[in-house]
Design a protein around this motif. Structure first.
Motif, PDB file in Angstrom:
ATOM      1  N   THR A  23      36.983   4.467  48.608  1.00 33.01           N
ATOM      2  CA  THR A  23      36.138   3.616  49.432  1.00 33.01           C
ATOM      3  C   THR A  23      36.425   2.163  49.095  1.00 33.01           C
ATOM      4  N   TRP A  24      36.584   1.378  50.125  1.00 34.88           N
ATOM      5  CA  TRP A  24      36.691  -0.065  49.948  1.00 34.88           C
ATOM      6  C   TRP A  24      35.372  -0.690  50.360  1.00 34.88           C
ATOM      7  N   ILE A  25      34.889  -1.608  49.553  1.00 38.80           N
ATOM      8  CA  ILE A  25      33.703  -2.384  49.868  1.00 38.80           C
ATOM      9  C   ILE A  25      34.161  -3.825  50.028  1.00 38.80           C
ATOM     10  N   VAL A  26      33.981  -4.372  51.212  1.00 35.30           N
ATOM     11  CA  VAL A  26      34.356  -5.753  51.491  1.00 35.30           C
ATOM     12  C   VAL A  26      33.082  -6.574  51.520  1.00 35.30           C
ATOM     13  N   ILE A  27      33.004  -7.529  50.614  1.00 39.65           N
ATOM     14  CA  ILE A  27      31.855  -8.421  50.533  1.00 39.65           C
ATOM     15  C   ILE A  27      32.373  -9.807  50.874  1.00 39.65           C
ATOM     16  N   ALA A  28      31.850 -10.366  51.953  1.00 41.25           N
ATOM     17  CA  ALA A  28      32.426 -11.610  52.457  1.00 41.25           C
ATOM     18  C   ALA A  28      31.346 -12.579  52.911  1.00 41.25           C
ATOM     19  N   ASP A  29      31.751 -13.817  52.973  1.00 42.22           N
ATOM     20  CA  ASP A  29      31.011 -14.851  53.677  1.00 42.22           C
ATOM     21  C   ASP A  29      32.071 -15.751  54.298  1.00 42.22           C
ATOM     22  N   SER A  30      31.688 -16.832  54.880  1.00 43.58           N
ATOM     23  CA  SER A  30      32.662 -17.666  55.582  1.00 43.58           C
ATOM     24  C   SER A  30      33.662 -18.352  54.659  1.00 43.58           C
ATOM     25  N   GLY A  31      33.391 -18.382  53.361  1.00 42.72           N
ATOM     26  CA  GLY A  31      34.280 -19.063  52.427  1.00 42.72           C
ATOM     27  C   GLY A  31      35.126 -18.157  51.560  1.00 42.72           C
ATOM     28  N   ARG A  32      34.713 -16.891  51.436  1.00 40.86           N
ATOM     29  CA  ARG A  32      35.430 -15.989  50.539  1.00 40.86           C
ATOM     30  C   ARG A  32      35.184 -14.547  50.939  1.00 40.86           C
ATOM     31  N   ALA A  33      36.215 -13.723  50.762  1.00 43.73           N
ATOM     32  CA  ALA A  33      36.073 -12.278  50.952  1.00 43.73           C
ATOM     33  C   ALA A  33      36.608 -11.600  49.704  1.00 43.73           C
ATOM     34  N   ARG A  34      35.835 -10.647  49.205  1.00 43.15           N
ATOM     35  CA  ARG A  34      36.237  -9.885  48.019  1.00 43.15           C
ATOM     36  C   ARG A  34      36.346  -8.425  48.407  1.00 43.15           C
ATOM     37  N   PRO A  72      34.980 -27.070  64.684  1.00 43.41           N
ATOM     38  CA  PRO A  72      36.104 -26.838  63.761  1.00 43.41           C
ATOM     39  C   PRO A  72      35.817 -25.824  62.656  1.00 43.41           C
ATOM     40  N   VAL A  73      34.622 -25.849  62.081  1.00 42.97           N
ATOM     41  CA  VAL A  73      34.290 -24.887  61.031  1.00 42.97           C
ATOM     42  C   VAL A  73      34.221 -23.487  61.620  1.00 42.97           C
ATOM     43  N   GLU A  74      33.618 -23.363  62.779  1.00 42.43           N
ATOM     44  CA  GLU A  74      33.539 -22.063  63.449  1.00 42.43           C
ATOM     45  C   GLU A  74      34.941 -21.525  63.741  1.00 42.43           C
ATOM     46  N   HIS A  75      35.832 -22.410  64.160  1.00 46.57           N
ATOM     47  CA  HIS A  75      37.209 -22.001  64.431  1.00 46.57           C
ATOM     48  C   HIS A  75      37.878 -21.490  63.152  1.00 46.57           C
ATOM     49  N   GLU A  76      37.688 -22.190  62.042  1.00 48.16           N
ATOM     50  CA  GLU A  76      38.243 -21.748  60.755  1.00 48.16           C
ATOM     51  C   GLU A  76      37.687 -20.377  60.369  1.00 48.16           C
ATOM     52  N   ASN A  77      36.401 -20.158  60.613  1.00 52.42           N
ATOM     53  CA  ASN A  77      35.781 -18.882  60.290  1.00 52.42           C
ATOM     54  C   ASN A  77      36.328 -17.756  61.155  1.00 52.42           C
ATOM     55  N   GLU A  78      36.578 -18.030  62.426  1.00 52.87           N
ATOM     56  CA  GLU A  78      37.164 -17.027  63.319  1.00 52.87           C
ATOM     57  C   GLU A  78      38.563 -16.643  62.845  1.00 52.87           C
ATOM     58  N   ILE A  79      39.353 -17.615  62.438  1.00 52.40           N
ATOM     59  CA  ILE A  79      40.701 -17.345  61.926  1.00 52.40           C
ATOM     60  C   ILE A  79      40.607 -16.505  60.647  1.00 52.40           C
ATOM     61  N   PHE A  80      39.674 -16.859  59.765  1.00 59.25           N
ATOM     62  CA  PHE A  80      39.491 -16.119  58.518  1.00 59.25           C
ATOM     63  C   PHE A  80      39.096 -14.671  58.809  1.00 59.25           C
TER      64      PHE A  80
END
Length: 159
Positions: free
Chosen positions: A4-15, A69-77
């Motif tokens: 199982t993979w657990i992805v914990i993310a926010d707009s600045g980091r994904a683990r 611009p921040v929203e665009h960066e988040n969409e790319i991420f």
């Protein structure tokens, strides 16, 4: 595969955490992705001032960008993260997926996921726990969703 993979993310980091099919339920952080633009101030991401155009007479108008611009960066991420998850699925690196992110970013990720990756999701949680330590994440999962992450015989025979 019962990994199982657990992805914990926010707009600045994904683990990305991995939990094998052992009874110990130990998590191992395998990947970390950083999105430096995800938490930036809009002004820091703008290359210059608002666009200007002239109307009739001497009126000068300014135009806001179509996408923040921040929203665009988040969409790319979110798109990059979804691509990574699809590549890992194709490589057979996990059999179950759990996504935990703040509601807005969870929606961004969900919107980018390939339908085959969506089928791998065994749990989703719209929470921001991205700053927790591995031990705190383990405790949080035990309290909130560990039963959804435990592969059962019925689940493994159904597919």
């Amino acid at each position: 595969m019962d990994t199982t993979w657990i992805v914990i993310a926010d707009s600045g980091r994904a683990r990305v955490f991995e939990r094998g099919d052992t009874r110990k339920h130990r998590l191992r952080e395998t990947e970390t992705f950083i999105n430096p633009g995800g938490r930036s101030d809009d002004k820091a991401l703008r290359s210059d001032d608002k666009g200007r155009f002239s109307g009739r007479g001497n009126h000068v108008n300014t135009a806001e960008p179509a996408v923040d611009p921040v929203e665009h960066e988040n969409e790319i991420f979110a798109r990059d993260l979804a691509h990574y998850l699809d590549s890992a699925r194709n490589a057979g690196r996990y059999g179950h997926l759990c996504l935990i992110a703040p509601p807005k970013f969870l929606g961004l990720i969900r919107g980018q996921l390939h339908k085959e990756v969506q089928k791998m999701i065994s749990a989703e949680l719209p929470k921001d726990i991205s700053n927790l330590t591995v031990a705190q994440v383990e405790a949080y999962l035990r309290e909130n969703i560990i039963s959804a992450l435990a592969p059962t015989a019925a689940r493994s025979h159904s597919g």
